[in-house]
Design an enzyme around this catalytic site. Structure first.
Site, PDB file in Angstrom:
ATOM      1  N   ARG A  73       0.842  -1.195   0.000  1.00 12.59           N
ATOM      2  CA  ARG A  73       0.000   0.000   0.000  1.00 12.59           C
ATOM      3  C   ARG A  73       0.882   1.252   0.000  1.00 12.59           C
ATOM      4  O   ARG A  73       0.605   2.233  -0.675  1.00 12.59           O
ATOM      5  CB  ARG A  73      -0.871  -0.039   1.258  1.00 12.59           C
ATOM      6  CG  ARG A  73      -2.248   0.513   1.089  1.00 12.59           C
ATOM      7  CD  ARG A  73      -3.093   0.265   2.318  1.00 12.59           C
ATOM      8  NE  ARG A  73      -3.768  -1.018   2.293  1.00 12.59           N
ATOM      9  CZ  ARG A  73      -4.889  -1.283   1.602  1.00 12.59           C
ATOM     10  NH1 ARG A  73      -5.451  -0.345   0.897  1.00 12.59           N
ATOM     11  NH2 ARG A  73      -5.427  -2.471   1.632  1.00 12.59           N
ATOM     12  N   HIS A 117     -19.914   9.884   0.602  1.00 11.98           N
ATOM     13  CA  HIS A 117     -20.357   8.559   1.049  1.00 11.98           C
ATOM     14  C   HIS A 117     -21.881   8.480   0.922  1.00 11.98           C
ATOM     15  O   HIS A 117     -22.584   9.428   1.313  1.00 11.98           O
ATOM     16  CB  HIS A 117     -19.939   8.338   2.513  1.00 11.98           C
ATOM     17  CG  HIS A 117     -20.325   6.989   3.020  1.00 11.98           C
ATOM     18  ND1 HIS A 117     -19.648   5.843   2.653  1.00 11.98           N
ATOM     19  CD2 HIS A 117     -21.334   6.594   3.831  1.00 11.98           C
ATOM     20  CE1 HIS A 117     -20.232   4.801   3.226  1.00 11.98           C
ATOM     21  NE2 HIS A 117     -21.246   5.222   3.942  1.00 11.98           N
TER      22      HIS A 117
HETATM   23  C1  GRF Z   1     -21.009   6.751  -4.899  1.00  6.11           C
HETATM   24  O1  GRF Z   1     -22.217   6.266  -4.420  1.00  6.11           O
HETATM   25  C2  GRF Z   1     -20.182   7.342  -3.792  1.00  6.11           C
HETATM   26  O2  GRF Z   1     -20.950   7.915  -2.784  1.00  6.11           O
HETATM   27  C3  GRF Z   1     -19.450   6.137  -3.251  1.00  6.11           C
HETATM   28  O3  GRF Z   1     -19.152   5.356  -4.390  1.00  6.11           O
HETATM   29  C4  GRF Z   1     -20.102   5.631  -5.412  1.00  6.11           C
HETATM   30  C5  GRF Z   1     -19.324   6.036  -6.617  1.00  6.11           C
HETATM   31  O4  GRF Z   1     -20.132   6.247  -7.733  1.00  6.11           O
HETATM   32  N1  GRF Z   1     -18.298   6.534  -2.486  1.00  6.11           N
HETATM   33  P1  GRF Z   1     -19.558   7.034  -8.976  1.00  6.11           P
HETATM   34  O5  GRF Z   1     -18.324   6.267  -9.451  1.00  6.11           O
HETATM   35  O6  GRF Z   1     -19.220   8.413  -8.554  1.00  6.11           O
HETATM   36  O7  GRF Z   1     -20.644   6.986 -10.016  1.00  6.11           O
END
Ligand code: GRF
Length: 234
Positions: A73, A117
């Site tokens: 990582r 999120h």
């Molecule tokens: C979204 O729902 C975001 O909140 C989460 O992962 C998803 C990503 O979707 N962290 P995208 O790739 O932005 O369409």
């Protein structure tokens, strides 16, 4: 008239792993002359991420740093940091970036890295948030933009948007409703951070006094309320 040259624009990198719809909402927002952000690169840990291909079509610097080719990582993050340095990045926006980061990397970007999120944090951290919300029987779900801390899905909350959970909802139905809210809230939260209107005090984000706290399902709500009002007048 505001032009691209007369406002201070923060240099932002967007980190993705997949389709990148939140990245698209940030890129589109940054196309406005008065948006205080320049998207200087999009970086994916997955070379085949659909969002990376889209970023290229927009003429953005789009880089793949494939985590699978690194022994650790730390080694992956060292190259990530090099790319961020190379592009003189000031703020990092995680948008569906599906790699855990080491505390050392997170601390390096303390209060300069934000994430979206798909739940109303601190409820429903981690994956499968919509399934979890439906299983818990909550009546309101939503999304959160927050500063990133070492512990997964924690950190001072910048903005949240709420949506209803309907009795008939599948996880996909709820996910689509939340995603539409994500696309509204992420550009708004990034603007607050880039302008310095949202700053961190301890574990809490303090908003500039000019940001009004209107009641509503989008908080802080002032921009959305005024947008809706101006649409009604039109
Ligand atoms: C979204 O729902 C975001 O909140 C989460 O992962 C998803 C990503 O979707 N962290 P995208 O790739 O932005 O369409």
């Amino acid at each position: 008239m505001t032009t691209l040259t007369n406002i201070a624009r923060k240099r932002v990198a967007i980190l993705i792993s997949g389709r990148g719809s939140n990245m698209m909402s940030l890129v589109e927002a940054a196309g406005a002359a008065d948006f205080p952000v320049e998207i200087v690169c999009v970086i994916s840990n997955r070379p085949d991420a659909a969002g990376l291909a889209w970023a290229k079509t927009k003429g953005l610097r789009a880089l793949a740093i494939d985590h699978k080719t690194y022994a650790s990582r730390e080694a992956f993050e060292a190259d990530l940091q090099r790319a961020l340095d190379e592009h003189k990045v000031e703020l990092v926006a995680l948008a569906g970036f599906m790699r855990l980061m080491t505390p050392s990397f997170v601390n390096r970007w303390h209060n300069r890295m934000i994430n979206i999120h798909p739940s109303l944090l601190p409820s429903f951290k981690g994956l499968h948030t919509h399934e979890a919300a439906i299983a818990a029987g909550v009546k309101i779900a939503g999304c959160t933009v927050h500063f990133v801390r070492a512990e997964l899905d924690t950190g001072p909350i910048i903005a949240q948007a709420a949506v209803p959970v309907l009795t008939s909802d599948t996880a996909a139905d709820l996910g689509a409703r939340v995603l539409a809210a994500e696309h509204r809230i992420y550009p708004y939260a990034l603007r607050l951070v880039a302008t310095g209107q949202a700053t961190v005090n301890g574990d809490i984000v303090v908003l500039d006094q000019s940001i009004k706290h209107d009641p509503g399902l989008f908080s802080p709500a002032v921009n959305v309320v005024s947008t809706v009002q101006s649409q009604r007048k039109a």
